[in-house]
Design a protein around this motif. Structure first.
Motif, short mmCIF file in Angstrom:
data_model
loop_
_atom_site.label_atom_id
_atom_site.label_comp_id
_atom_site.label_asym_id
_atom_site.label_seq_id
_atom_site.Cartn_x
_atom_site.Cartn_y
_atom_site.Cartn_z
N THR A 99 0.83 -1.20 0.00
CA THR A 99 0.00 0.00 0.00
C THR A 99 0.86 1.25 0.00
O THR A 99 1.64 1.47 0.93
CB THR A 99 -1.02 0.02 1.17
OG1 THR A 99 -1.54 1.35 1.35
CG2 THR A 99 -0.44 -0.47 2.49
N GLY A 102 -0.22 3.45 2.86
CA GLY A 102 -0.16 2.80 4.17
C GLY A 102 -1.41 3.00 5.00
O GLY A 102 -1.45 2.63 6.17
N ALA A 152 -1.65 6.66 -9.23
CA ALA A 152 -0.34 6.17 -8.81
C ALA A 152 0.52 5.88 -10.03
O ALA A 152 0.10 5.17 -10.94
CB ALA A 152 -0.51 4.91 -7.97
N LYS A 237 -5.43 2.92 -14.94
CA LYS A 237 -4.97 4.31 -15.04
C LYS A 237 -5.80 5.05 -16.06
O LYS A 237 -6.21 6.17 -15.85
CB LYS A 237 -3.48 4.30 -15.46
CG LYS A 237 -2.69 5.46 -14.98
CD LYS A 237 -1.99 5.20 -13.66
CE LYS A 237 -2.87 4.56 -12.64
NZ LYS A 237 -2.17 4.13 -11.45
O1 M6R Z 1 -2.40 3.71 -1.01
P1 M6R Z 1 -2.69 2.41 -1.67
O2 M6R Z 1 -1.59 1.89 -2.50
O3 M6R Z 1 -3.16 1.36 -0.68
O4 M6R Z 1 -3.93 2.71 -2.61
C1 M6R Z 1 -4.61 1.67 -3.26
C2 M6R Z 1 -5.52 2.20 -4.37
O5 M6R Z 1 -6.53 3.00 -3.80
C3 M6R Z 1 -4.75 3.03 -5.40
O6 M6R Z 1 -3.71 2.31 -5.95
C4 M6R Z 1 -5.68 3.49 -6.53
O7 M6R Z 1 -6.11 2.38 -7.28
C5 M6R Z 1 -4.91 4.50 -7.39
N1 M6R Z 1 -5.60 5.76 -7.40
C6 M6R Z 1 -4.67 4.04 -8.79
O8 M6R Z 1 -4.02 5.00 -9.55
#
Ligand code: M6R
Length: 358
Positions: A99, A102, A152, A237
């Motif tokens: 995550t 986190g 992300a 994405k």
């Molecule tokens: O903070 P995290 O990695 O746990 O978040 C998980 C997802 O909410 C996050 O990866 C989400 O899918 C992104 N906005 C994708 O770009």
């Protein structure tokens, strides 16, 4: 701040070489890895692995599960919200919570279930002092630097690399696993990744390729093996920031249903990198025969002429690493498509950077 950039997302795509240098710094030593928080022998008792994560982090976990299986360890990536039906979990189970923030509620709740069942737990996260880092037995920080855009980007790349190092540690420690024979080549390819990303960023034609496909009815992404999680990530994405219909499929699944969706108004992004790229090329050809527009994401030198309408080239590297470069091309495709459509790229509608409710 954003500096000369219009959006944090674009800045963070460009920051990947630096993020990766942070992830790798001091951690690779020839054919071995040195993870200070996880010394040699940490995982001696482990004989299988569960990875729990959401969204993009799940795609990183899925990529890591393949590496673990290749090392001879049974490993499964779960969407954290689907982890309630625990497989047998005990002290020989390693549960890895992946995550970025986190703080993702579903992931934390999966981690708590794992603890109740006496599993050994490791957090892979970007945020120092985050809830996951306080609750897991051990933490491996990805050290990608802060990520502001809701989408992300650099943290996905850094997570996959950090998980690759963790896999190496687990495979070295566990009596049930074997370290890959080409460990030195694989780790060298990871170390060379920052430069490869720089090369790609300097030469990419993602902008003009994206512009040619704006306004299609649907955007599909296909890949197999390590490129399958990349296809899922490319589609997530894309839908997240363009608000357009996008789906990721395992290449081999196209003819088991999704081909029915394909029309001349569809674009197919075919991930042709990695050991099984030629097979995906055949699947793209099958879709092409039904009129789809094909964008090939292909290694230098691969002939895609009869199939691809456009090509995004990816520098050559280890077949298990090259998918990360293909993913950078897809990040840019999503960005430029969303840009062309005038979307709110850094804060897409209905979404939050960190999802703290189940
Ligand atoms: O903070 P995290 O990695 O746990 O978040 C998980 C997802 O909410 C996050 O990866 C989400 O899918 C992104 N906005 C994708 O770009």
């Amino acid at each position: 701040g954003k500096g000369e950039y219009e959006h944090f997302m674009r800045k963070e795509i460009d920051a990947q070489p630096e993020a990766l240098r942070g992830t790798l710094a001091g951690r690779v030593d020839g054919d071995d890895v040195d993870l200070d928080t996880l010394p040699d022998g940490t995982f001696e008792e482990i004989d299988h692995v569960h990875l729990v994560a959401c969204g993009t982090s799940y795609h990183a976990a899925l990529a890591a599960s393949r590496q673990l299986v290749r090392a001879g360890l049974p490993a499964t990536a779960y969407r954290a919200s689907e982890y309630h039906d625990l497989q047998p979990v005990d002290e020989s189970t390693l549960v890895v919570a992946v995550t970025q923030s986190g703080e993702t509620a579903d992931t934390l709740s999966a981690l708590r279930r794992a603890h109740e069942a006496d599993a050994r737990t490791v957090a892979v996260t970007n945020v120092v002092g985050s809830t996951v880092s306080r609750e897991a037995d051990d933490t491996l920080y990805i050290r990608a630097g802060p990520e502001i855009g809701v989408a992300a980007t650099k943290t996905f790349t850094s997570q996959v690399v950090a998980l690759s190092l963790l896999t190496h540690r687990v495979a070295s420690d566990s009596a049930a696993a074997t370290v890959r024979e080409d460990a030195a080549e694989f780790l060298a390819a990871l170390e060379a990744l920052p430069e490869a990303v720089e090369d790609l960023l300097a030469t990419t034609e993602a902008r003009s390729v994206s512009d040619a496909h704006i306004g299609r009815d649907a955007h599909f992404f296909i890949g197999r093996d390590f490129e399958y999680p990349v296809a899922l990530e490319g589609a997530l994405k894309f839908k997240e920031i363009t608000y357009e219909h996008a789906e990721g499929f395992a290449s081999g699944e196209l003819k088991h249903g999704p081909l029915a969706l394909v029309t001349p108004e569809t674009t197919l992004y075919a991930l042709l990198t990695g050991d099984r790229g030629e097979e995906t090329l055949k699947n793209a050809e099958e879709a092409k025969a039904r009129g789809v527009n094909v964008v090939a994401v292909a290694p230098e030198g691969m002939a895609v002429g009869g199939v691809a309408d456009e090509v995004l080239r990816v520098p050559d590297t280890h077949p298990d690493v090259v998918g990360l470069l293909a993913n950078v091309q897809l990040q840019l495709v999503s960005y430029y498509t969303a840009h062309g459509l005038g979307r709110s790229i850094d804060k897409p509608r209905n979404l939050a950077k960190s999802v703290t409710v189940e």
